[in-house]
Design a protein around this motif. Structure first.
Motif, mmCIF file in Angstrom:
data_model
loop_
_atom_site.group_PDB
_atom_site.id
_atom_site.type_symbol
_atom_site.label_atom_id
_atom_site.label_comp_id
_atom_site.label_asym_id
_atom_site.label_seq_id
_atom_site.Cartn_x
_atom_site.Cartn_y
_atom_site.Cartn_z
ATOM 1 N N SER A 47 -12.375 12.353 -10.281
ATOM 2 C CA SER A 47 -11.645 13.668 -9.900
ATOM 3 C C SER A 47 -10.734 13.380 -8.535
ATOM 4 O O SER A 47 -9.954 13.904 -8.302
ATOM 5 N N GLU A 48 -11.233 12.468 -7.616
ATOM 6 C CA GLU A 48 -10.518 12.043 -6.360
ATOM 7 C C GLU A 48 -9.053 11.662 -6.702
ATOM 8 O O GLU A 48 -8.127 11.713 -6.044
ATOM 9 N N CYS A 49 -8.712 11.245 -7.957
ATOM 10 C CA CYS A 49 -7.537 10.689 -8.255
ATOM 11 C C CYS A 49 -6.388 11.860 -8.450
ATOM 12 O O CYS A 49 -5.055 11.543 -8.587
ATOM 13 N N LYS A 50 -6.958 13.062 -8.423
ATOM 14 C CA LYS A 50 -5.774 14.055 -8.315
ATOM 15 C C LYS A 50 -5.075 14.060 -7.077
ATOM 16 O O LYS A 50 -3.912 14.750 -7.248
ATOM 17 N N SER A 51 -5.087 13.456 -6.163
ATOM 18 C CA SER A 51 -4.527 13.398 -5.005
ATOM 19 C C SER A 51 -3.240 12.639 -4.932
ATOM 20 O O SER A 51 -2.331 12.757 -4.184
ATOM 21 N N VAL A 52 -3.189 11.747 -6.060
ATOM 22 C CA VAL A 52 -1.840 10.917 -6.201
ATOM 23 C C VAL A 52 -0.806 11.637 -7.234
ATOM 24 O O VAL A 52 -1.241 12.426 -8.005
ATOM 25 N N ASN A 53 0.349 11.269 -6.677
ATOM 26 C CA ASN A 53 1.541 11.745 -7.697
ATOM 27 C C ASN A 53 1.720 11.046 -8.902
ATOM 28 O O ASN A 53 1.817 11.722 -9.893
ATOM 29 N N SER A 54 1.484 9.674 -8.910
ATOM 30 C CA SER A 54 1.670 8.789 -10.039
ATOM 31 C C SER A 54 0.647 7.730 -9.879
ATOM 32 O O SER A 54 0.165 7.286 -9.090
ATOM 33 N N ILE A 55 0.256 7.308 -11.074
ATOM 34 C CA ILE A 55 -0.724 6.095 -11.210
ATOM 35 C C ILE A 55 0.016 4.989 -12.357
ATOM 36 O O ILE A 55 0.631 5.365 -13.466
ATOM 37 N N VAL A 56 0.139 3.825 -11.684
ATOM 38 C CA VAL A 56 0.972 2.754 -12.263
ATOM 39 C C VAL A 56 0.067 1.809 -12.451
ATOM 40 O O VAL A 56 -0.670 1.351 -11.489
ATOM 41 N N PHE A 57 -0.353 1.114 -13.744
ATOM 42 C CA PHE A 57 -1.076 0.028 -14.092
ATOM 43 C C PHE A 57 -0.556 -1.309 -13.751
ATOM 44 O O PHE A 57 0.739 -1.502 -14.039
ATOM 45 N N GLU A 58 -1.145 -2.218 -13.209
ATOM 46 C CA GLU A 58 -1.080 -3.573 -12.714
ATOM 47 C C GLU A 58 0.182 -4.102 -13.655
ATOM 48 O O GLU A 58 0.956 -4.954 -13.348
ATOM 49 N N LYS A 59 -0.272 -4.231 -14.746
ATOM 50 C CA LYS A 59 0.436 -4.998 -15.936
ATOM 51 C C LYS A 59 1.949 -4.425 -16.013
ATOM 52 O O LYS A 59 2.678 -5.144 -16.848
ATOM 53 N N ASN A 60 2.402 -3.301 -15.423
ATOM 54 C CA ASN A 60 3.611 -2.583 -15.895
ATOM 55 C C ASN A 60 4.311 -2.496 -14.703
ATOM 56 O O ASN A 60 4.516 -1.423 -14.420
ATOM 57 N N ILE A 61 4.827 -3.647 -14.269
ATOM 58 C CA ILE A 61 5.703 -3.359 -12.852
ATOM 59 C C ILE A 61 6.916 -2.828 -13.021
ATOM 60 O O ILE A 61 7.498 -2.259 -11.986
ATOM 61 N N ASN A 62 7.731 -2.982 -14.076
ATOM 62 C CA ASN A 62 8.850 -2.120 -14.544
ATOM 63 C C ASN A 62 8.678 -0.540 -14.190
ATOM 64 O O ASN A 62 9.376 0.198 -13.852
ATOM 65 N N GLU A 63 7.347 -0.172 -14.939
ATOM 66 C CA GLU A 63 7.097 1.503 -14.474
ATOM 67 C C GLU A 63 6.886 1.785 -13.055
ATOM 68 O O GLU A 63 7.210 2.707 -12.574
ATOM 69 N N LEU A 64 6.423 0.769 -12.219
ATOM 70 C CA LEU A 64 6.349 1.057 -10.576
ATOM 71 C C LEU A 64 7.708 1.211 -10.064
ATOM 72 O O LEU A 64 7.988 2.017 -9.478
ATOM 73 N N ARG A 65 8.717 -0.022 -10.708
ATOM 74 C CA ARG A 65 9.951 0.221 -10.219
ATOM 75 C C ARG A 65 10.651 1.770 -10.667
ATOM 76 O O ARG A 65 11.463 2.216 -9.965
ATOM 77 N N ARG A 66 10.462 2.194 -11.935
ATOM 78 C CA ARG A 66 10.977 3.215 -12.370
ATOM 79 C C ARG A 66 10.319 4.500 -11.448
ATOM 80 O O ARG A 66 11.282 5.353 -11.057
ATOM 81 N N VAL A 67 9.315 4.388 -11.439
ATOM 82 C CA VAL A 67 8.689 5.533 -10.658
ATOM 83 C C VAL A 67 8.970 5.525 -9.033
ATOM 84 O O VAL A 67 9.522 6.689 -8.528
ATOM 85 N N ILE A 68 9.255 4.351 -8.498
ATOM 86 C CA ILE A 68 9.965 4.430 -7.148
ATOM 87 C C ILE A 68 11.336 4.915 -7.062
ATOM 88 O O ILE A 68 11.774 5.774 -6.308
ATOM 89 N N LEU A 69 12.034 4.550 -8.109
ATOM 90 C CA LEU A 69 13.381 4.953 -8.061
ATOM 91 C C LEU A 69 13.371 6.648 -8.451
ATOM 92 O O LEU A 69 14.352 7.112 -7.833
ATOM 93 N N SER A 70 12.735 6.909 -9.208
ATOM 94 C CA SER A 70 12.879 8.469 -9.558
ATOM 95 C C SER A 70 12.368 9.350 -8.322
ATOM 96 O O SER A 70 12.933 10.268 -8.149
ATOM 97 N N ILE A 71 11.399 8.797 -7.449
ATOM 98 C CA ILE A 71 11.018 9.496 -6.139
ATOM 99 C C ILE A 71 12.265 9.411 -5.362
ATOM 100 O O ILE A 71 12.494 10.157 -4.373
ATOM 101 N N LYS A 72 12.723 8.152 -5.188
ATOM 102 C CA LYS A 72 13.972 7.987 -4.182
ATOM 103 C C LYS A 72 15.038 9.071 -4.644
ATOM 104 O O LYS A 72 15.699 9.950 -3.699
ATOM 105 N N CYS A 73 15.228 8.963 -5.796
ATOM 106 C CA CYS A 73 16.189 10.300 -6.393
ATOM 107 C C CYS A 73 15.863 11.587 -5.898
ATOM 108 O O CYS A 73 16.770 12.508 -5.614
ATOM 109 N N GLU A 74 14.718 11.914 -6.126
ATOM 110 C CA GLU A 74 14.082 13.309 -5.868
ATOM 111 C C GLU A 74 14.300 13.729 -4.197
ATOM 112 O O GLU A 74 14.839 14.837 -3.900
ATOM 113 N N CYS A 75 14.370 12.554 -3.383
ATOM 114 C CA CYS A 75 14.516 12.872 -2.076
ATOM 115 C C CYS A 75 15.878 12.933 -1.597
ATOM 116 O O CYS A 75 16.188 13.157 -0.359
ATOM 117 N N ASN A 76 16.915 12.452 -2.357
ATOM 118 C CA ASN A 76 18.156 12.411 -2.010
ATOM 119 C C ASN A 76 18.950 13.818 -2.224
ATOM 120 O O ASN A 76 18.464 14.807 -2.831
#
Length: 76
Positions: A47-76
């Protein structure tokens, strides 16, 4: 405004750290990405994991890149 945190750390897990970060007024609005090698089932039951915006699994580095870019777009 973006924190990427690992699930396993020496003093506490990443979900607990995210919850503490959320409790601080200066960092309450930060985006938090949990980057982990844990299973989805383990995190779904934590239940503590509800504090995070996104969970990215280690084997999916492209997903991490996608999430970071989407957050960057939200901030602009």
């Amino acid at each position: 405004s973006l924190i990427i945190i690992d699930m396993h750390m020496p003093l506490m897990n990443g979900c607990r750290a995210a919850r503490l970060i959320r409790s601080m007024s200066r960092t309450a609005q930060c985006k938090i990405i949990l980057f982990t090698g844990e299973t989805e089932e383990y995190l779904r039951d934590n239940s503590e994991c509800k504090s995070v915006n996104s969970i990215v699994f280690e084997k999916n580095i492209n997903e991490l890149r996608r999430v970071i870019l989407s957050i960057k777009c939200e901030c602009n």
